[in-house]
Design a protein around this motif. Structure first.
Motif, short mmCIF file in Angstrom:
data_model
loop_
_atom_site.label_atom_id
_atom_site.label_comp_id
_atom_site.label_asym_id
_atom_site.label_seq_id
_atom_site.Cartn_x
_atom_site.Cartn_y
_atom_site.Cartn_z
N SER A 38 10.85 -3.41 4.75
CA SER A 38 10.47 -4.55 5.60
C SER A 38 11.65 -5.12 6.36
O SER A 38 11.48 -6.01 7.20
CB SER A 38 9.85 -5.65 4.73
OG SER A 38 10.80 -6.13 3.79
N TYR A 41 11.52 -5.52 10.22
CA TYR A 41 10.30 -6.07 10.81
C TYR A 41 10.50 -7.45 11.44
O TYR A 41 10.04 -7.67 12.57
CB TYR A 41 9.19 -6.11 9.75
CG TYR A 41 8.52 -4.77 9.51
CD1 TYR A 41 9.28 -3.61 9.30
CD2 TYR A 41 7.14 -4.64 9.48
CE1 TYR A 41 8.68 -2.39 9.08
CE2 TYR A 41 6.53 -3.41 9.26
CZ TYR A 41 7.30 -2.29 9.05
OH TYR A 41 6.70 -1.08 8.84
N VAL A 46 7.77 -7.98 14.66
CA VAL A 46 6.46 -7.42 14.29
C VAL A 46 5.50 -8.57 13.98
O VAL A 46 5.71 -9.33 13.03
CB VAL A 46 6.60 -6.49 13.06
CG1 VAL A 46 5.23 -6.02 12.60
CG2 VAL A 46 7.47 -5.29 13.42
N GLU A 48 1.59 -10.34 13.26
CA GLU A 48 0.49 -10.05 12.35
C GLU A 48 -0.45 -9.01 12.96
O GLU A 48 -1.01 -8.17 12.26
CB GLU A 48 -0.28 -11.33 12.01
CG GLU A 48 0.48 -12.29 11.12
CD GLU A 48 0.83 -11.69 9.76
OE1 GLU A 48 0.05 -10.87 9.24
OE2 GLU A 48 1.90 -12.02 9.23
N ASP A 50 0.48 -6.63 15.07
CA ASP A 50 1.18 -5.35 14.93
C ASP A 50 1.03 -4.82 13.51
O ASP A 50 0.74 -3.63 13.30
CB ASP A 50 2.67 -5.50 15.25
CG ASP A 50 2.94 -5.92 16.68
OD1 ASP A 50 2.15 -5.54 17.56
OD2 ASP A 50 3.94 -6.64 16.91
N PHE A 51 1.24 -5.72 12.55
CA PHE A 51 1.21 -5.28 11.16
C PHE A 51 -0.18 -4.84 10.74
O PHE A 51 -0.33 -3.97 9.87
CB PHE A 51 1.71 -6.39 10.23
CG PHE A 51 1.97 -5.92 8.83
CD1 PHE A 51 3.14 -5.25 8.51
CD2 PHE A 51 1.02 -6.11 7.83
CE1 PHE A 51 3.38 -4.79 7.23
CE2 PHE A 51 1.25 -5.65 6.55
CZ PHE A 51 2.43 -4.99 6.24
N ASP A 52 -1.19 -5.40 11.35
CA ASP A 52 -2.56 -5.00 11.04
C ASP A 52 -2.77 -3.53 11.37
O ASP A 52 -3.46 -2.80 10.64
CB ASP A 52 -3.55 -5.87 11.81
CG ASP A 52 -4.99 -5.63 11.36
OD1 ASP A 52 -5.25 -5.70 10.15
OD2 ASP A 52 -5.84 -5.34 12.23
N ILE A 54 -0.30 -1.26 11.44
CA ILE A 54 0.50 -0.53 10.46
C ILE A 54 -0.25 -0.46 9.13
O ILE A 54 -0.33 0.60 8.50
CB ILE A 54 1.86 -1.21 10.26
CG1 ILE A 54 2.66 -1.18 11.57
CG2 ILE A 54 2.65 -0.54 9.14
CD1 ILE A 54 3.90 -2.05 11.56
N ARG A 55 -0.81 -1.60 8.72
CA ARG A 55 -1.53 -1.63 7.45
C ARG A 55 -2.69 -0.65 7.44
O ARG A 55 -2.89 0.08 6.46
CB ARG A 55 -2.05 -3.05 7.18
CG ARG A 55 -2.90 -3.17 5.92
CD ARG A 55 -3.43 -4.59 5.74
NE ARG A 55 -4.14 -5.06 6.94
CZ ARG A 55 -5.37 -4.70 7.27
NH1 ARG A 55 -6.05 -3.85 6.50
NH2 ARG A 55 -5.93 -5.18 8.36
N ALA A 91 8.27 -11.12 4.77
CA ALA A 91 8.07 -9.76 5.26
C ALA A 91 7.91 -8.79 4.08
O ALA A 91 7.09 -7.87 4.11
CB ALA A 91 9.24 -9.33 6.14
N ARG A 94 4.49 -9.08 2.52
CA ARG A 94 3.46 -8.43 3.34
C ARG A 94 3.34 -6.95 3.00
O ARG A 94 2.24 -6.40 2.93
CB ARG A 94 3.81 -8.64 4.82
CG ARG A 94 2.63 -8.47 5.76
CD ARG A 94 2.91 -9.07 7.13
NE ARG A 94 4.15 -8.61 7.74
CZ ARG A 94 4.52 -8.91 8.99
NH1 ARG A 94 3.74 -9.68 9.73
NH2 ARG A 94 5.65 -8.47 9.49
N HIS A 95 4.49 -6.31 2.78
CA HIS A 95 4.48 -4.91 2.37
C HIS A 95 3.87 -4.76 0.97
O HIS A 95 3.03 -3.89 0.72
CB HIS A 95 5.91 -4.35 2.36
CG HIS A 95 6.39 -3.88 3.68
ND1 HIS A 95 6.38 -4.66 4.80
CD2 HIS A 95 6.92 -2.69 4.06
CE1 HIS A 95 6.89 -3.98 5.83
NE2 HIS A 95 7.22 -2.78 5.39
#
Length: 227
Positions: A38, A41, A46, A48, A50-52, A54-55, A91, A94-95
């Motif tokens: 993380s 990030y 990055v 939320e 963007d992370f969606d 990635i997730r 961050a 989140r990971h």
């Protein structure tokens, strides 16, 4: 050109495959995982949204195992003070939230404290008792307060033969961390892993010979050349 079996080159040859489910080479293979850090990030901005994306991609991969970076200075601010809501810690959460939901096995790797970019307040070397105290504190926070049962393994220092360069100092640091885990009741929740060396097989041999009583899982780095 006719080959034995009656087929010609360029055509697909019939292939018979027989699988013996009882002849298992390895029953405990976790799977192919990834390094998923993380650290960059927040700097990369990055969001939320963007992370969606990635997730969803990580979920599609059904990532079985992940090695994730941790740094003491993300949470420890000096003079005994901790910030569990720093942007770096958020961050990281989140990971870990994704790994927790997927059941991904996490190897959490504290990358050390000696190189300039990893310096942490009140800590100079890896064998400093303060370093292991900080690790014990944030592991208690992650495992108990945050409830991240996905963290199964802990690595102290990324490639210590490069970042520490001193076997005895690293060994003492790892023993300090082990003592902290025992003191805090974490020794049965997370497995100490090492030596995490790269291009220094002697570190691995030393780990097996000298630290087998506290290391529960061995890991190495291998950057394979074409040759």
């Amino acid at each position: 050109l006719v080959m034995p079996g009656g087929f010609t080159i360029g055509e697909e040859a019939p292939l018979s495959v027989e699988i013996d489910a009882k002849d298992v080479i390895c029953e405990d293979f976790i799977g192919f995982g990834a390094e998923w850090d993380s650290r960059w990030y927040p700097d990369a901005g990055v969001t939320e949204e963007d992370f969606d994306i990635i997730r969803k991609r990580v979920e599609w991969m059904r990532l079985p195992v992940a090695r994730i970076m941790m740094q003491c200075r993300w949470c420890y601010k000096g003079n005994g003070k901790y910030d569990w809501d720093s942007r770096e810690m958020k961050a990281l959460y989140r990971h870990l939230d994704v790994c927790q939901s997927l059941g991904t096995t996490v190897f959490l790797a504290d990358w050390g404290c000696e190189p300039e970019w990893l310096r942490c307040p009140d800590v100079v070397k890896v064998d400093d008792p303060k370093y292991s105290e900080i690790i014990g504190t944030y592991m208690t926070h992650l495992l108990r307060e945050k409830g991240y049962t996905c963290i199964k393994y802990f690595i102290m220092v990324n490639e210590p033969n490069y970042e520490v360069k001193d076997w005895d100092r690293w060994k003492e640091g790892l023993k300090n961390v082990h003592a902290q885990f025992q003191k805090r009741g974490l020794a049965d929740k997370v497995i100490l892993t090492g030596s995490d060396h790269s291009n220094a097989d002697v570190w691995h041999r030393n780990a097996v010979d000298q630290l087998q009583d506290i290391i529960g899982c061995y890991d190495i780095h291998k950057y394979a050349s074409d040759r």
